[in-house]
Design an enzyme around this catalytic site. Structure first.
Site, mmCIF file in Angstrom:
data_model
loop_
_atom_site.group_PDB
_atom_site.id
_atom_site.type_symbol
_atom_site.label_atom_id
_atom_site.label_comp_id
_atom_site.label_asym_id
_atom_site.label_seq_id
_atom_site.Cartn_x
_atom_site.Cartn_y
_atom_site.Cartn_z
ATOM 1 N N CYS A 137 -7.696 6.309 0.705
ATOM 2 C CA CYS A 137 -8.844 5.395 0.835
ATOM 3 C C CYS A 137 -10.166 6.108 0.582
ATOM 4 O O CYS A 137 -11.208 5.460 0.487
ATOM 5 C CB CYS A 137 -8.862 4.755 2.217
ATOM 6 S SG CYS A 137 -7.415 3.752 2.544
ATOM 7 N N HIS A 149 -15.890 3.640 5.198
ATOM 8 C CA HIS A 149 -14.658 2.962 4.794
ATOM 9 C C HIS A 149 -14.308 1.931 5.866
ATOM 10 O O HIS A 149 -14.355 2.222 7.064
ATOM 11 C CB HIS A 149 -13.538 3.997 4.637
ATOM 12 C CG HIS A 149 -12.193 3.382 4.485
ATOM 13 N ND1 HIS A 149 -11.966 2.312 3.651
ATOM 14 C CD2 HIS A 149 -10.990 3.665 5.073
ATOM 15 C CE1 HIS A 149 -10.692 1.972 3.735
ATOM 16 N NE2 HIS A 149 -10.088 2.771 4.589
ATOM 17 N N ASN A 168 -9.219 -4.331 5.146
ATOM 18 C CA ASN A 168 -9.252 -2.973 4.600
ATOM 19 C C ASN A 168 -8.860 -3.031 3.123
ATOM 20 O O ASN A 168 -7.686 -3.229 2.799
ATOM 21 C CB ASN A 168 -8.278 -2.098 5.401
ATOM 22 C CG ASN A 168 -8.226 -0.665 4.888
ATOM 23 O OD1 ASN A 168 -8.752 -0.350 3.823
ATOM 24 N ND2 ASN A 168 -7.578 0.202 5.642
#
Ligand code: UT7
Length: 327
Positions: free
Chosen positions: A114, A254, A284
């Site tokens: 990520c 993030h 997400n």
């Protein structure tokens, strides 16, 4: 310092919106559980038949439009993602093709969990400062909905699909990358993984039956490491920049879990008003989460010339890093 400017940003979210309530009708979960544990209310999912590069192409087109540039102005395309359109070649050529880039423009795929977008911006900065690239389109796109088990409620409710992009160009003024900190901790390689489908374990019928071709996550382990990793990288990047936490106008972390974001902000005493959060609407989106957030902030007119932005992420690998930019 690396002098550059973000000439334009763009993002794309697929139209299909799935709420927590809809998931609760299909599996043993509830809106209350998902919202209280993660902050997520809904997520966008890539429609059947569409492919991830469609989203990346659209986000990049929007970034070009925002910059007032054309495909002729792209000197290098970097595509960060954890999903591949197909095993070979990577996704970057598909995005290049979708954009209609001229046949001599280089492209590359970058996989860093990520944190991929943060790593890609750092790489792009290096390519610009060395003169290797005349401009860089950085795309973060993700379609993890295709790689989660929709029978594993502890994982599938967390992810959404989407893409974001930035066009980076050299610049002479005050804007640019002020500080970077990138790290990798392979002792945490087991925390987020897809076990089969590669050379180590080519997918067999039994693998697929057991769901080893799908994403597995040790959520608690990721949670425990995440705050520490983002704090460390952020303090280091700020130290490189010669700045303090209070000098950052916008933190774009993030978007993995609102509780992780809040714990991170608490540890650094960052006021809530300076932390960008959209996880409630998009969940997400992995590598795409930071460029989507950046684009939303920019389009809302909330980023002004001279603002300091900190992009910070953690993810599979474990990879983690922070880039501090002056707008
Ligand atoms: O981009 C990086 C990717 N991943 C992450 O960042 C994930 C980081 N981790 C997390 O966000 C959190 O650890 C989770 C959201 C995954 C889990 O939150 P938690 O507060 O750590 O919950 P838990 O793991 O302690 O689970 C508590 C309970 C369990 O039941 P028992 O064993 O206590 O009876 C789970 O089975 O919640 C259960 N559970 C659910 N219940 C309803 C797990 N998923 C669900 C669900 N709905 N979707």
């Amino acid at each position: 310092m690396i002098n550059l400017r973000v000439a334009g940003t763009g993002s794309y979210l697929p139209p299909t919106c799935v709420t927590n309530e809809e998931l609760a009708r299909k599996m043993e979960t509830s809106d209350e559980w998902i919202r209280s544990r993660t902050g997520i209310r809904e997520r966008r999912l890539l429609a059947a038949g569409d492919v991830p590069s469609d989203m990346g192409v659209e986000a990049a087109r929007r970034a070009l439009l925002a910059a007032g540039r054309t495909t002729e102005d792209i000197g290098l395309l970097i595509v960060a993602s954890n999903v591949f359109e197909q095993p070979v070649p990577g996704t970057a050529p598909f995005i290049s093709k979708g954009l209609g880039l001229p046949g001599d423009v280089p492209f590359l795929d970058l996989m860093a969990g990520c944190s991929g977008f943060v790593f890609a911006v750092a790489v792009a900065g290096g390519m610009l400062s060395s003169g290797t690239a005349r401009s860089v389109m950085v795309v973060g796109h993700e379609a993890l909905s295709r790689f989660v088990s929709w029978e594993d409620r502890s994982t599938c409710v967390l992810f959404g699909d989407g893409a974001g992009a930035v066009l980076l160009e050299p610049a002479a003024g005050e804007s640019g990358i002020l500080g970077v900190s990138l790290h990798g901790d392979p002792s945490k390689v087991h925390l987020l993984r897809i076990e089969s489908g590669g050379v180590r374990a080519p997918s067999t019928v039994e693998d697929v039956r057991q769901g080893r071709h799908l994403l597995k996550m040790e959520g608690e382990g990721v949670f425990r490491s995440a705050v520490h990793m983002m704090v460390r990288a952020s303090l280091e990047a700020l130290a490189h920049a010669g700045l303090g936490v209070e000098d950052v106008d916008w933190w774009i972390p993030h978007q993995a879990n609102v509780r992780i974001i809040e714990a991170f902000a608490r540890r650094l005493a960052i006021p809530e008003s300076r932390v960008f959060v959209n996880i409630d609407r998009v969940a997400n989106t992995s590598t795409a989460s930071i460029p989507i957030g950046l684009d939303e902030l920019v389009r809302a007119g909330r980023v002004r010339e001279g603002d300091v932005l900190a992009l910070t992420a953690f993810g599979a690998g474990a990879s983690y890093g922070t880039v501090v930019l002056r707008w």
